[in-house]
Design an enzyme around this catalytic site. Structure first.
Site, PDB file in Angstrom:
ATOM      1  N   LYS A 199      -0.104   7.143 -17.859  1.00 14.55           N
ATOM      2  CA  LYS A 199      -1.199   6.635 -18.692  1.00 14.55           C
ATOM      3  C   LYS A 199      -2.066   7.789 -19.177  1.00 14.55           C
ATOM      4  O   LYS A 199      -2.794   8.409 -18.405  1.00 14.55           O
ATOM      5  CB  LYS A 199      -2.070   5.634 -17.939  1.00 14.55           C
ATOM      6  N   GLU A 273      -6.204  15.359  -8.301  1.00 15.42           N
ATOM      7  CA  GLU A 273      -6.841  16.616  -8.723  1.00 15.42           C
ATOM      8  C   GLU A 273      -8.130  16.212  -9.419  1.00 15.42           C
ATOM      9  O   GLU A 273      -8.094  15.626 -10.496  1.00 15.42           O
ATOM     10  CB  GLU A 273      -5.895  17.411  -9.635  1.00 15.42           C
ATOM     11  N   CYS A 307     -11.788  21.415 -15.201  1.00 14.91           N
ATOM     12  CA  CYS A 307     -12.182  21.103 -13.811  1.00 14.91           C
ATOM     13  C   CYS A 307     -12.489  22.393 -13.073  1.00 14.91           C
ATOM     14  O   CYS A 307     -13.314  22.430 -12.173  1.00 14.91           O
ATOM     15  CB  CYS A 307     -11.080  20.395 -13.052  1.00 14.91           C
ATOM     16  N   GLU A 408     -20.853  17.779 -11.605  1.00 15.04           N
ATOM     17  CA  GLU A 408     -20.030  18.417 -12.637  1.00 15.04           C
ATOM     18  C   GLU A 408     -20.530  18.002 -14.022  1.00 15.04           C
ATOM     19  O   GLU A 408     -20.536  16.821 -14.352  1.00 15.04           O
ATOM     20  CB  GLU A 408     -18.579  17.961 -12.438  1.00 15.04           C
TER      21      GLU A 408
HETATM   22  P1  ADP Z   1     -13.788  11.300 -17.422  1.00 17.71           P
HETATM   23  O1  ADP Z   1     -14.956  10.756 -16.634  1.00 17.71           O
HETATM   24  O2  ADP Z   1     -13.804  12.753 -17.538  1.00 17.71           O
HETATM   25  O3  ADP Z   1     -13.507  10.566 -18.705  1.00 17.71           O
HETATM   26  P2  ADP Z   1     -12.036   9.768 -15.829  1.00 17.71           P
HETATM   27  O4  ADP Z   1     -11.832  10.111 -14.419  1.00 17.71           O
HETATM   28  O5  ADP Z   1     -12.914   8.607 -16.179  1.00 17.71           O
HETATM   29  O6  ADP Z   1     -12.521  11.068 -16.531  1.00 17.71           O
HETATM   30  O7  ADP Z   1     -10.642   9.524 -16.558  1.00 17.71           O
HETATM   31  C1  ADP Z   1      -9.439  10.144 -16.221  1.00 17.71           C
HETATM   32  C2  ADP Z   1      -8.323   9.135 -16.408  1.00 17.71           C
HETATM   33  O8  ADP Z   1      -8.536   8.048 -15.512  1.00 17.71           O
HETATM   34  C3  ADP Z   1      -8.229   8.506 -17.797  1.00 17.71           C
HETATM   35  O9  ADP Z   1      -6.865   8.313 -18.141  1.00 17.71           O
HETATM   36  C4  ADP Z   1      -8.915   7.169 -17.601  1.00 17.71           C
HETATM   37  O10 ADP Z   1      -8.496   6.173 -18.507  1.00 17.71           O
HETATM   38  C5  ADP Z   1      -8.465   6.813 -16.207  1.00 17.71           C
HETATM   39  N1  ADP Z   1      -9.336   5.851 -15.524  1.00 17.71           N
HETATM   40  C6  ADP Z   1     -10.675   5.652 -15.678  1.00 17.71           C
HETATM   41  N2  ADP Z   1     -11.106   4.662 -14.888  1.00 17.71           N
HETATM   42  C7  ADP Z   1     -10.020   4.208 -14.204  1.00 17.71           C
HETATM   43  C8  ADP Z   1      -9.815   3.186 -13.218  1.00 17.71           C
HETATM   44  N3  ADP Z   1     -10.823   2.416 -12.781  1.00 17.71           N
HETATM   45  N4  ADP Z   1      -8.569   3.017 -12.731  1.00 17.71           N
HETATM   46  C9  ADP Z   1      -7.549   3.791 -13.138  1.00 17.71           C
HETATM   47  N5  ADP Z   1      -7.674   4.745 -14.077  1.00 17.71           N
HETATM   48  C10 ADP Z   1      -8.886   4.966 -14.598  1.00 17.71           C
END
Ligand code: ADP
Length: 505
Positions: A199, A273, A307, A408
């Protein structure tokens, strides 16, 4: 159409028109889900827009995957695993990964341009990313032969340990290095013999889709499946799916914790990570000019959206003045602007949401009594007003326990601390929840070694930053993650051990 104003200067319209022209050439034809080797609409029929952060314009509408799509993708991956992939030899997988690397290299400029349009990173940075993508596939093509089971034998005892792939792995990636992160996930998973449901981040789905168009005839159907969509709609069901036996995630620590909780439902193995707040330690003997080059790269590369960015500077009092003066010059001298132009040093952030996040921290830093040595705002340029731009920023005077120091920011923001007592400094350097990376700048080998050992983090740079060579494991201490990527031992994280014990009379 005129692309510049009458005096030839850049305008918002000239940037938009350059970007539209580039998009015509590189935006993928297919912006659907990729399941079982076919392009498919989401079960809901819905789509979402991915925006160009330089112009604010829509680049493409992409399928908005959900739970039903994740189910289909996991099933396709399972079928591919059972019917074909689990039977492939290492040599066959090696040939496929090598061919993927070749194709990526052939399409380097196109993939880099697409990455720049969707993410905002400069073309120069995007080219380096795409080189790294090919390197990942090549590295793991070679690494397929480096890990193997073993036997256990002694008089009266014979047993063997077989390393078996998990079957279907779920992989969720972020937006800061879209195609590079896909390669960090796919290359070892495939090399170890797994099929993947990947994804991409909702902000940057396009390069992964174009990549799959390019390798569609190389990868057997169902071995790689992509479900585009939002985290809560597509990522969440993937991380809870009982058909997924291994999860690999790169992203924020908050979401990483959620993924771990979801994984607990089915006792699924996880590699994470996560975030970082990495310290840069500068010793008194450092050459100021060289130090400035390393520090500027550590924090401003990729607009600070790394990161592993070096975001807390601990500079020795003796060299603080020339280094800070040099850094102010470097920050103010950087060209912030259109990432498609070769002379640009700093492109936009990925989204307006991310700009607001950075600005919230800067506001909070101001309230916390920070002095802004450079930057701290949007560039004063009408032509950039429609984009997600933030100027390179240097901040001094914050308490180390302030939220802008502890959390961060993920933007081009460096926080400065001066020191003269090593032990006190090191206590602060380690006084964060994160432990992804760190670095030391010195010409004294013993000091370098001592500081590298003292920093509680998984990756330490000495007199450089961001350089990562496949073969050197990458991953975090503390809340920066679990597991290691980029190295042969990554294959262990994508396989499980099975012992076979023979009864000997
Ligand atoms: P950022 O805060 O930098 O946008 P995220 O950790 O929110 O980073 O996003 C990293 C990835 O995790 C993206 O592909 C996002 O769609 C996915 N993501 C965000 N929330 C969820 C969740 N609750 N469950 C699974 N995947 C998620």
């Amino acid at each position: 159409m005129s692309t510049t104003s009458d005096d030839g200067a850049e305008t918002a319209e000239s940037i938009r028109s350059r970007h539209r022209e580039a998009a015509d050439d590189v935006v993928p034809e297919h912006t659907q889900l990729y399941i079982g080797g076919e392009w498919q609409d989401a079960a809901s029929g819905e789509t979402f827009d991915t925006l160009n952060p330089t112009t604010g314009e829509v680049l493409a509408s992409v399928a908005r995957g959900g739970e039903a799509d994740v189910d289909r993708a996991v099933e396709a991956a399972r079928d591919a695993y059972d019917e074909e992939w689990s039977e492939t030899s290492r040599a066959e997988r090696q040939a496929i990964l090598t061919e993927i690397a070749d194709r990526v290299e052939e399409h380097q400029e196109e993939l880099a341009t697409l990455e720049t349009l969707d993410n905002g990173k400069t073309l120069m940075e995007a080219r380096i990313d795409v080189e790294g993508v090919a390197e990942q596939f090549r590295f793991f093509a070679g690494a397929t032969n480096s890990r193997s089971g073993h036997t256990r034998d002694e008089p009266g005892v014979h047993g063997e340990v077989i390393r078996e792939p998990y079957g279907v792995v779920g992989q969720i990636i972020p937006w800061n290095f879209p195609l590079a992160m896909a390669s960090w996930k796919l290359a070892p998973a495939l090399a170890a013999g797994n099929c993947s449901v990947l994804k991409p981040a909702e902000q940057t789905p396009l390069s992964v889709l174009r990549f799959l168009e390019i390798v569609d005839d190389v990868v057997p159907d169902g071995v790689v499946n992509v479900v585009t969509g939002y985290g809560e709609e597509a990522g969440d069901p993937l991380s809870r799916h009982e058909g997924v036996r291994k999860l690999a995630f790169t992203g924020s620590t908050a979401v990483g914790k959620q993924i771990m909780r979801n994984a607990a439902e089915n006792v699924t193995d996880v590699t994470l990570e996560l975030g970082g707040k990495s310290p840069i330690v500068v010793h008194a003997d450092a050459d100021p000019e060289e130090a400035v080059g390393v520090i500027a790269m550590a924090i401003f590369a990729n607009t600070g959206e790394c990161c592993e960015a070096g975001s807390r500077l601990f500079v020795h009092e003796d060299v603080a003045e020339p280094i800070l003066e040099g850094l102010i010059g470097a920050a103010e001298g950087m060209t912030v602007g259109d990432p498609l132009k070769e002379e640009t040093d700093v492109g936009p952030k990925v989204s307006q949401e991310q700009v607001e996040r950075t600005m919230r921290y800067l506001e909070s830093a101001k309230e916390g009594g920070a002095t802004f040595l450079a930057g701290g705002d949007a560039p004063d340029d009408e032509a950039l007003a429609g984009g997600c731009f933030v100027t390179p920023t240097l901040v001094e005077g914050l308490d180390h326990d302030h939220e802008a120091v502890q959390e961060e920011i993920f933007g081009p923001v460096l926080e400065v601390f001066r020191w003269d007592d090593y032990d006190e400094m090191m206590e602060l350097a380690n006084d964060v929840d994160y432990g992804l990376a760190g670095g030391v700048i010195t010409n004294d080998l013993e000091l370098a070694d001592r500081t590298a050992r003292d920093i509680e983090a998984g990756y330490i740079w000495v007199n450089t930053w961001h350089e990562m060579s496949p073969g050197l494991p990458y991953g975090g201490y503390k809340q920066s993650g679990i597991g290691r990527e980029l190295s042969v031992e990554t294959l262990d994280y994508y396989t499980q051990a099975k012992s076979v014990k023979y009864g000997l009379e």
